[in-house]
Every structure is written in C-alpha cells, then in structure tokens.
Write an enzyme that holds these catalytic residues in place. Structure first.
Site, PDB file in Angstrom:
ATOM      1  N   GLU A 159       0.815  -1.227   0.000  1.00  0.00           N
ATOM      2  CA  GLU A 159       0.000   0.000   0.000  1.00  0.00           C
ATOM      3  C   GLU A 159       0.847   1.273   0.000  1.00  0.00           C
ATOM      4  O   GLU A 159       0.608   2.210   0.767  1.00  0.00           O
ATOM      5  CB  GLU A 159      -1.000  -0.035   1.158  1.00  0.00           C
ATOM      6  CG  GLU A 159      -1.998  -1.180   0.989  1.00  0.00           C
ATOM      7  CD  GLU A 159      -2.967  -1.357   2.151  1.00  0.00           C
ATOM      8  OE1 GLU A 159      -2.840  -0.640   3.163  1.00  0.00           O
ATOM      9  OE2 GLU A 159      -3.858  -2.221   2.040  1.00  0.00           O
ATOM     10  N   GLU A 166      -4.642  -8.582  -1.502  1.00  0.00           N
ATOM     11  CA  GLU A 166      -5.217  -8.423  -0.162  1.00  0.00           C
ATOM     12  C   GLU A 166      -6.612  -7.847  -0.297  1.00  0.00           C
ATOM     13  O   GLU A 166      -6.833  -6.862  -1.000  1.00  0.00           O
ATOM     14  CB  GLU A 166      -4.371  -7.501   0.719  1.00  0.00           C
ATOM     15  CG  GLU A 166      -4.880  -7.422   2.163  1.00  0.00           C
ATOM     16  CD  GLU A 166      -4.017  -6.528   3.046  1.00  0.00           C
ATOM     17  OE1 GLU A 166      -2.786  -6.734   3.057  1.00  0.00           O
ATOM     18  OE2 GLU A 166      -4.573  -5.640   3.709  1.00  0.00           O
TER      19      GLU A 166
END
Length: 520
Positions: free
Chosen positions: A198, A316
């Site tokens: 991220e 994810e």
C-alpha cells in the site's frame, strides 16, 4: 370479512411472500472461455499485526500475528492442508517495517513495539530472526502451502523533507538478498516475492513515486534472477500491492520494463471502515456489489495495454478496513460479498485472489482464538475444490439478487456454478440454457442432464445470516471429535429438475454431463 379471516389472510400472504420461488433461465456460453485463473486461485494472508493492534475499542488480532501464531496448532494445520495446496501471502501493513536478522548483526532483535511517534501505524521496526523464519517454513512445508513473501520496500529510503508521506531514494536490496540466500540454503520454497504494501498512489501511511517504484521492481527482478537462476523454479515478482490509481498504475507499468512484473497486485476494501453499520446492508445489495467491477476491469485493461505478459492479482482483500466488520465479517452474511468478489475477479481475468486473513482480525477465515473455521472458510474450500481455472460467460434476465458465476469443473469433466442468493424472501428455480453460437444470438437450447448433479447448498443456522455457523445441505459444518475438518459431501439431484436456490443461501453446483467445448 371478519377479524379471524383477515388474520388468516395476512398469515397466508406472509407465507407466500417468504416461500415464493421465481423461475430464472440462466444462459451459459460454453464454446470458449472468457478468462482463466491460476489453478490455485484462492489465497489467504498471514499478517504481521501484534496483539495490541486495536480498532474501535477492540483488539481482534490476539496471537494471530506472524511473530505470535501457534504454528503447532492441529486445527490450523489441518485447515491449511485441506486445500492441497493453499496459497499463503506473508505480508500486510507492517511488512515495510520488518528487517531480517540473517547475519545476527541486529542488536536487540525484537517483534513490533507500540510507539506513539516516529513510526508508521504506531509501531516500531520489527525484527524477524531466523529461528522464527525456520518455524514458519516448517509450517509451510508441513502444510504444503504455496508462499508469497512480502518484502520491505521502504528499507534504505528516507522521508521527503518537502512532501508529506513521500519516501524517496532507491530500495536497499541487501537485506532481501540475505534473506533469499538463507532461504535457498535451507531449501525453503517461495512461489513469489511481492515488493511493498500500500505504497502506490496516495499511499496509506507512506507512498513512493511510480517511476521510482518501477525502478525498484526491476532491481528486485534482477535480484531474483541472480539468486534463482533456474527459470523453472524462479519465484514470480509481484507489485505494487496497493489501491488502484489509474495515473499511478499506468506510469508504473509503462516504466517497469518488459517481463519485469509477473503479477500486478492490488487491494480491495470496498465496504468502508470496520465500524460502519451499513456493512451488513452492503453485502446484500447487488447494485453496491457491482460497483467494484469497474476497478477489476480497469486493472485488467491497464495490464493488457502496458504489461500483457503479466496477470492481475488481488493480493489483499478484507472488505471492511481496520480489521474487518465488527459484527459481520465472521458471519455467513460476509460470504455474499466474498464469493461474489471471487466470481467478479475471475471474470475480469484475475489470476489470484488473496483474502485478509487466514486468522486474525474480524475478517479471518479461522477464528482468531480457537482456529475453528468461520463460514467463509467452507466457501473458499468449496470454490477451490469445484471451480476450475477456465471461466465461462453466464447471464440471466431475472432478479439482480441472484448472482451466478460459472467455470469449467475442477479436474474432472463438466461445468461448475456458484449461485449467490442475496434475497431474504425469494428463492429461485433455475433452468440452464447452453449457448454454442459463437456469433451471439439464437439458438440456445435448454440443457437437461441425464446424470445426477452434485449440489452443495450453504445456509446459515436458523436462517440468521449473522450466524457464525453454516449448514451444508442442512447439516451444520463442525469439526469432528478428533478435530478433523468436516468432509464436504454433495447431495445428488436428478439432472432433469430445475436447480433450486433457497433465499439467503449460496450453492455450488457441478454438472458432469454439461459438455462445454471450452472445457474439453
């Protein structure tokens, strides 16, 4: 009409509303597949979060983090083994703060410590010693798991002095090299390495510019080629592992270079924060669920344009961020969202779908304390066992509350379906039609099987979708006295009859004599 007559009429009408069945014609285009997943499409994450990771006045991670997880637990071991194999991603928010103590040169090598200032996510650097790495790999080997390892992408960089959350400088690959060298020397198998978590787009707590990230991916690819010179056993290289941002992804993929990235990874948390009271409504709303399809389509289109040698991965996805929906993510209801996600991503050419998490947080497939499977575990296991890699186009003109996905059956002849009924009151009787016309249009012919269908109907205990107990063909799925994962047996149904899908249920159906040319 007297009072008793009115009461009887109201009760009778209510029963009709609850039990009414709607006829639906489902058309399968069986001539050619529209997409193809990896054989091991189902994936789960083991995360780094420590015990004191808390959200909304609760701390749902317990001992589930990678530093604390009881790797000798028999239920955990059997739950992973049942997949033969299960793809496991080692990673998460804290992976960019993990250092690997391969040379024993890190003083006071400790797991994450709570820190109020100066560190990402409120935790210090975490140090992975090789004793724990050995234990993890013993577990992976014992359970025959396929491992994706998330590497620290911030090591060697520093925060920008002018731009908030921006980290600058080249990735320092030496610590990753040491870990790979140790891993190879021990004979541990790694299926793929993913760089960073991220950090793309605007990032979450930190970010890296797209062209810099592309440069670092090339460095990782070169490192992997050097350390694993045999192309047949060379781990794949994945990235960037974050939220899709068109401009950032396009720049990143365009700058990465040919054959650098094997899997373009992105994350999905489309249900909002874990304390959002609207989560339970959203997982039953077909119009809301469909909105995310555009992201899957955009990622796939970017890959076709800039990196056609690679494939899309969801590396994810937990639905609701900050450890999952407090009262929803471990219940039957969450399966509506999860299995619909699996269906949509497969349609839009995604190779792998990684659920957050195997255990830990509210969204875990296994209970964080007991490791007893939550309802979604069985949905994932059934998908893995009955849905093959070739994806078929399937449509119907009935209620949007009936979601349908179809693949070639796994390993044996035939076609498999997953039916997701989001409706609380309406059941569906499904007739199948086979479209073999490559040019579209008529004729379709109604399919009537002569062999018995294999049907797996999942329903919540007592009809309560917020139950954490799931029934398979009317029988509760529970561990045996010896803690074995229950056997998942289909019921065999006359192939000439319509497929009946109960209200608020999920059904996997395999038809062995559905002869689709795409599956031959």
């Amino acid at each position: 009409m007297n009072f008793k007559s009115i009461t009887f009429f109201v009760v009778f009408l209510s029963c009709l509303l609850v039990s009414k069945a709607e006829k639906v014609e489902v058309v399968v285009e069986g001539a050619t597949p529209i997409a193809q997943t990896d054989e091991d499409f189902i994936c789960v994450t083991l995360d780094w979060w420590p015990t004191n990771k808390c959200d909304y006045d609760q701390c749902p991670w317990g001992q589930a983090g990678l530093f604390n997880l009881d790797l000798k637990n028999k239920i955990l071991e059997k739950a992973v083994k049942a997949f033969h194999p299960l793809r496991i991603r080692v990673g998460g928010s804290l992976q960019d703060q993990v250092v690997y103590n391969v040379r024993n040169n890190i003083e006071n090598c400790q797991p994450f410590q709570k820190q109020d200032k100066g560190f990402l996510f409120g935790f210090s650097i975490g140090c992975l010693d090789m004793k724990r790495w050995d234990e993890l790999n013993e577990f992976f080997n014992q359970t025959r798991a396929k491992v994706t390892f998330g590497l620290n992408a911030l090591i060697g960089r520093k925060e920008s002095e002018t731009e908030k959350n921006l980290w600058v400088g080249d990735w320092y690959s030496h610590n990753a090299r040491d870990l790979m060298s140790y891993t190879i020397s021990k004979g541990y198998k790694i299926d793929s390495y993913e760089l960073g978590n991220e950090l793309c787009g605007v990032g979450v707590s930190a970010r890296i510019e797209a062209k810099q990230y592309a440069k670092d991916m090339a460095a990782l690819k070169n490192l992997v080629k050097e350390m694993y010179p045999n192309p047949k056993t060379q781990p794949k290289v994945l990235g960037p592992g974050g939220f899709y941002d068109k401009k950032w992804f396009d720049t990143f993929l365009d700058a990465s270079g040919h054959d650098v990235i094997d899997g373009v990874t992105h994350h999905i948390y489309n249900l909002g924060p874990g304390n959002n009271p609207d989560v339970v409504r959203r997982v039953q709303d077909p119009f809301f669920l469909t909105q995310i399809a555009q992201t899957f389509k955009d990622v796939s289109n970017a890959i076709v344009k800039f990196a056609p040698w690679s494939g899309a991965w969801v590396s994810e996805s937990g639905g609701a961020y900050n450890s999952g929906g407090q009262l929803v993510s471990y219940t039957f209801a969450f399966g509506f969202w999860y299995l619909d996600q699996l269906g949509m991503t497969s349609v839009y050419s995604h190779k792998v779908y990684c659920r957050q998490a195997l255990t830990g947080g509210n969204y875990a497939l296994l209970n964080t304390t007991t490791f007893v499977p939550n309802p979604d575990y069985y949905g994932a296991l059934l998908w893995h066992r009955v849905m093959g890699s070739k994806v078929l186009s399937v449509t119907h003109k009935g209620s949007p509350y009936l979601r349908v996905y179809s693949h070639c059956a796994k390993k044996e002849p035939g076609v498999s379906f997953v039916f997701i009924n989001l409706s609380k009151n309406t059941s569906f009787d499904v007739d199948l039609f086979h479209d073999l016309n490559l040019n579209g249009g008529s004729p379709n012919f109604e399919f009537k099987g002569h062999k018995k269908r294999e049907e797996y109907h999942l329903t919540p205990k007592d009809g309560n979708i917020l139950s954490s107990i799931v029934l398979l063909n009317g029988t509760p799925l529970e561990l045996s006295d010896s803690l074995e994962i229950p056997e998942l047996k289909p019921k065999l149904v006359d192939g000439l009859k319509p497929i009946s899908i109960a209200a608020h249920s999920i059904a996997f159906v395999t038809i062995r004599d559905f002869n689709a040319p795409a599956c031959s």
